[in-house]
Motif scaffolding. Structure first.
Motif, PDB file in Angstrom:
ATOM      1  N   VAL A 157       0.878  -1.169   0.000  1.00 60.08           N
ATOM      2  CA  VAL A 157       0.000   0.000   0.000  1.00 60.08           C
ATOM      3  C   VAL A 157       0.917   1.221   0.000  1.00 60.08           C
ATOM      4  O   VAL A 157       1.843   1.296   0.817  1.00 60.08           O
ATOM      5  N   LEU A 158       0.674   2.151  -0.912  1.00 62.33           N
ATOM      6  CA  LEU A 158       1.577   3.279  -1.097  1.00 62.33           C
ATOM      7  C   LEU A 158       0.827   4.599  -1.119  1.00 62.33           C
ATOM      8  O   LEU A 158      -0.333   4.660  -1.515  1.00 62.33           O
ATOM      9  N   GLU A 159       1.547   5.649  -0.720  1.00 62.88           N
ATOM     10  CA  GLU A 159       1.046   7.021  -0.823  1.00 62.88           C
ATOM     11  C   GLU A 159       1.740   7.720  -1.994  1.00 62.88           C
ATOM     12  O   GLU A 159       2.850   7.340  -2.388  1.00 62.88           O
ATOM     13  N   PRO A 160       1.102   8.744  -2.561  1.00 62.65           N
ATOM     14  CA  PRO A 160       1.676   9.401  -3.750  1.00 62.65           C
ATOM     15  C   PRO A 160       3.085   9.949  -3.568  1.00 62.65           C
ATOM     16  O   PRO A 160       3.819  10.085  -4.559  1.00 62.65           O
ATOM     17  N   ALA A 161       3.498  10.241  -2.335  1.00 59.74           N
ATOM     18  CA  ALA A 161       4.856  10.758  -2.115  1.00 59.74           C
ATOM     19  C   ALA A 161       5.916   9.757  -2.560  1.00 59.74           C
ATOM     20  O   ALA A 161       7.076  10.135  -2.809  1.00 59.74           O
ATOM     21  N   VAL A 162       5.540   8.493  -2.696  1.00 62.85           N
ATOM     22  CA  VAL A 162       6.475   7.470  -3.173  1.00 62.85           C
ATOM     23  C   VAL A 162       6.995   7.816  -4.567  1.00 62.85           C
ATOM     24  O   VAL A 162       8.146   7.506  -4.911  1.00 62.85           O
ATOM     25  N   PHE A 163       6.179   8.457  -5.386  1.00 64.34           N
ATOM     26  CA  PHE A 163       6.594   8.774  -6.756  1.00 64.34           C
ATOM     27  C   PHE A 163       7.858   9.624  -6.789  1.00 64.34           C
ATOM     28  O   PHE A 163       8.622   9.565  -7.752  1.00 64.34           O
ATOM     29  N   ASP A 164       8.079  10.421  -5.737  1.00 57.04           N
ATOM     30  CA  ASP A 164       9.257  11.290  -5.706  1.00 57.04           C
ATOM     31  C   ASP A 164      10.557  10.485  -5.634  1.00 57.04           C
ATOM     32  O   ASP A 164      11.632  11.013  -5.938  1.00 57.04           O
ATOM     33  N   TYR A 165      10.476   9.239  -5.234  1.00 59.93           N
ATOM     34  CA  TYR A 165      11.657   8.395  -5.095  1.00 59.93           C
ATOM     35  C   TYR A 165      11.944   7.564  -6.350  1.00 59.93           C
ATOM     36  O   TYR A 165      13.013   6.970  -6.455  1.00 59.93           O
ATOM     37  N   LEU A 166      10.990   7.499  -7.263  1.00 59.96           N
ATOM     38  CA  LEU A 166      11.087   6.545  -8.362  1.00 59.96           C
ATOM     39  C   LEU A 166      11.588   7.208  -9.646  1.00 59.96           C
ATOM     40  O   LEU A 166      11.062   8.238 -10.065  1.00 59.96           O
ATOM     41  N   PRO A 167      12.563   6.595 -10.309  1.00 60.03           N
ATOM     42  CA  PRO A 167      13.034   7.119 -11.600  1.00 60.03           C
ATOM     43  C   PRO A 167      12.120   6.658 -12.724  1.00 60.03           C
ATOM     44  O   PRO A 167      11.312   5.743 -12.562  1.00 60.03           O
ATOM     45  N   THR A 168      12.263   7.284 -13.868  1.00 58.17           N
ATOM     46  CA  THR A 168      11.466   6.903 -15.038  1.00 58.17           C
ATOM     47  C   THR A 168      12.106   5.750 -15.802  1.00 58.17           C
ATOM     48  O   THR A 168      11.512   5.231 -16.745  1.00 58.17           O
ATOM     49  N   THR A 169      13.303   5.362 -15.399  1.00 51.92           N
ATOM     50  CA  THR A 169      14.027   4.274 -16.063  1.00 51.92           C
ATOM     51  C   THR A 169      13.816   2.960 -15.312  1.00 51.92           C
ATOM     52  O   THR A 169      13.194   2.930 -14.249  1.00 51.92           O
ATOM     53  N   PHE A 170      14.345   1.871 -15.862  1.00 49.40           N
ATOM     54  CA  PHE A 170      14.196   0.562 -15.238  1.00 49.40           C
ATOM     55  C   PHE A 170      14.738   0.577 -13.813  1.00 49.40           C
ATOM     56  O   PHE A 170      15.853   1.036 -13.561  1.00 49.40           O
ATOM     57  N   SER A 171      13.930   0.078 -12.880  1.00 51.40           N
ATOM     58  CA  SER A 171      14.355   0.029 -11.482  1.00 51.40           C
ATOM     59  C   SER A 171      13.404  -0.856 -10.695  1.00 51.40           C
ATOM     60  O   SER A 171      12.295  -1.164 -11.135  1.00 51.40           O
ATOM     61  N   SER A 172      13.853  -1.247  -9.527  1.00 52.58           N
ATOM     62  CA  SER A 172      13.021  -1.986  -8.576  1.00 52.58           C
ATOM     63  C   SER A 172      12.646  -1.062  -7.436  1.00 52.58           C
ATOM     64  O   SER A 172      13.508  -0.400  -6.852  1.00 52.58           O
ATOM     65  N   ILE A 173      11.375  -1.016  -7.078  1.00 56.57           N
ATOM     66  CA  ILE A 173      10.953  -0.185  -5.955  1.00 56.57           C
ATOM     67  C   ILE A 173      11.638  -0.629  -4.669  1.00 56.57           C
ATOM     68  O   ILE A 173      11.900   0.172  -3.774  1.00 56.57           O
ATOM     69  N   ASN A 174      11.960  -1.915  -4.583  1.00 51.15           N
ATOM     70  CA  ASN A 174      12.638  -2.424  -3.389  1.00 51.15           C
ATOM     71  C   ASN A 174      14.073  -1.918  -3.288  1.00 51.15           C
ATOM     72  O   ASN A 174      14.660  -1.926  -2.201  1.00 51.15           O
ATOM     73  N   GLU A 175      14.629  -1.488  -4.398  1.00 51.07           N
ATOM     74  CA  GLU A 175      15.991  -0.957  -4.392  1.00 51.07           C
ATOM     75  C   GLU A 175      16.022   0.556  -4.231  1.00 51.07           C
ATOM     76  O   GLU A 175      16.838   1.093  -3.477  1.00 51.07           O
ATOM     77  N   VAL A 176      15.146   1.254  -4.940  1.00 48.63           N
ATOM     78  CA  VAL A 176      15.253   2.716  -5.007  1.00 48.63           C
ATOM     79  C   VAL A 176      14.403   3.449  -3.977  1.00 48.63           C
ATOM     80  O   VAL A 176      14.647   4.625  -3.707  1.00 48.63           O
ATOM     81  N   PHE A 177      13.425   2.769  -3.404  1.00 44.32           N
ATOM     82  CA  PHE A 177      12.545   3.457  -2.461  1.00 44.32           C
ATOM     83  C   PHE A 177      12.727   3.000  -1.024  1.00 44.32           C
ATOM     84  O   PHE A 177      13.056   3.798  -0.135  1.00 44.32           O
ATOM     85  N   TYR A 178      12.516   1.730  -0.753  1.00 41.35           N
ATOM     86  CA  TYR A 178      12.414   1.292   0.639  1.00 41.35           C
ATOM     87  C   TYR A 178      13.662   1.551   1.484  1.00 41.35           C
ATOM     88  O   TYR A 178      13.550   2.160   2.568  1.00 41.35           O
ATOM     89  N   PRO A 179      14.864   1.143   1.075  1.00 38.29           N
ATOM     90  CA  PRO A 179      16.022   1.394   1.942  1.00 38.29           C
ATOM     91  C   PRO A 179      16.209   2.883   2.253  1.00 38.29           C
ATOM     92  O   PRO A 179      16.503   3.252   3.393  1.00 38.29           O
ATOM     93  N   ARG A 180      16.028   3.717   1.238  1.00 36.77           N
ATOM     94  CA  ARG A 180      16.219   5.157   1.445  1.00 36.77           C
ATOM     95  C   ARG A 180      15.153   5.724   2.382  1.00 36.77           C
ATOM     96  O   ARG A 180      15.466   6.467   3.329  1.00 36.77           O
ATOM     97  N   ALA A 181      13.889   5.364   2.150  1.00 33.42           N
ATOM     98  CA  ALA A 181      12.802   5.912   2.960  1.00 33.42           C
ATOM     99  C   ALA A 181      12.904   5.458   4.416  1.00 33.42           C
ATOM    100  O   ALA A 181      12.649   6.245   5.345  1.00 33.42           O
ATOM    101  N   ILE A 182      13.291   4.201   4.625  1.00 34.16           N
ATOM    102  CA  ILE A 182      13.444   3.703   5.997  1.00 34.16           C
ATOM    103  C   ILE A 182      14.595   4.430   6.689  1.00 34.16           C
ATOM    104  O   ILE A 182      14.488   4.841   7.848  1.00 34.16           O
ATOM    105  N   THR A 183      15.702   4.624   5.974  1.00 34.00           N
ATOM    106  CA  THR A 183      16.848   5.346   6.527  1.00 34.00           C
ATOM    107  C   THR A 183      16.465   6.773   6.893  1.00 34.00           C
ATOM    108  O   THR A 183      16.952   7.327   7.897  1.00 34.00           O
ATOM    109  N   GLU A 184      15.592   7.370   6.107  1.00 35.33           N
ATOM    110  CA  GLU A 184      15.134   8.743   6.372  1.00 35.33           C
ATOM    111  C   GLU A 184      14.140   8.815   7.532  1.00 35.33           C
ATOM    112  O   GLU A 184      13.738   9.911   7.938  1.00 35.33           O
TER     113      GLU A 184
END
Length: 239
Positions: free
Chosen positions: A178-205
């Motif tokens: 379940v996600l909130e729209p603020a997640v989009f700020d973490y995601l690139p437009t290129t190939f990526s995994s949300i588990n790589e580009v979002f979760y570790p960074r957001a948890i650290t923050e």
């Protein structure tokens, strides 16, 4: 505002070849219907009727099979990926269809039946930015262990974060968020995994990222062995 959902259905299903050379994995049948149809029906039963499906590998087959979604009582919108974008880029590309409120993301090849209403209530009660649906497993490291504390806040993510000095419960990720729209700020437009580009960074923050524990039926139907098992389970009425 209505809760929307996105079903990830763009993948190649390589472990189920040669079947998936002609049939996209979400259309593989279990118990007389495609995997993705079960997901759509479960979402509709929870009152989620606006659904985005991303397409790449044999995407036209999925569109032809599901159409507008009217047969399931939902409204389907398709997000076409000229090049496959992974879960991160795929969700980002679908942003115009999802921005504006809380939304679910569900793997199109996962077979499970969570209580989506209860899941959404859990997420909102904690003012979470993201909630991952997790489940117990004998070997969570096989899938990449996610660890939660006593408040069900995610504190360790696939061994990518510094250790914390509190008791943690080790679980595996089921493929539903379940996600909130603020997640989009973490995601690139290129190939990526949300588990790589979002979760570790957001948890650290220190963002509010939680794990909802699900202990019902689950399979990723990722191998021929798994497919045979779920077909047998369906015949026995186990889900």
């Amino acid at each position: 505002m209505k809760t929307r959902a996105m079903i990830l259905a763009a993948g190649f299903g390589t472990r189920l070849r040669p079947l998936t050379l002609e049939t996209p994995k979400p259309l593989v049948e279990v118990g007389g219907e495609p995997l993705i149809a079960r997901t759509i029906r479960n979402l509709q039963a929870a009152g989620i009727t606006e659904i985005v499906i991303n397409l790449h590998h044999l995407g036209h087959r999925i569109r032809e099979a599901l159409g507008t979604g009217a047969q399931y009582g939902v409204e389907l919108v398709y997000s076409e990926e000229a090049e496959i974008l992974g879960s991160g880029g795929g969700i980002k590309l679908a942003e115009p269809h999802l921005r504006g409120g809380t939304f679910l993301v569900v793997n199109g090849d996962a077979l499970m039946q969570p209580d989506y209403a209860e899941l959404l209530a859990f997420h909102r009660a904690r003012n979470a930015l993201a909630t991952m649906v997790l489940r117990p497993d004998e070997d969570p490291d096989k899938w990449g262990a996610i660890e939660i504390d006593a408040d069900q806040r995610i504190r360790q993510f696939v061994k990518k974060l510094p250790p914390v000095d509190v008791p943690l419960r080790r679980l595996m990720f089921t493929g539903v968020h379940v996600l909130e729209p603020a997640v989009f700020d973490y995601l690139p437009t290129t190939f990526s995994s949300i588990n790589e580009v979002f979760y570790p960074r957001a948890i650290t923050e220190g963002k509010p990222i939680f794990g909802y524990v699900y202990d019902g039926y689950w399979s990723d139907v990722g191998t021929w062995e798994a497919l045979e098992t779920v077909r047998r389970d369906a015949a026995l009425g186990l889900f």
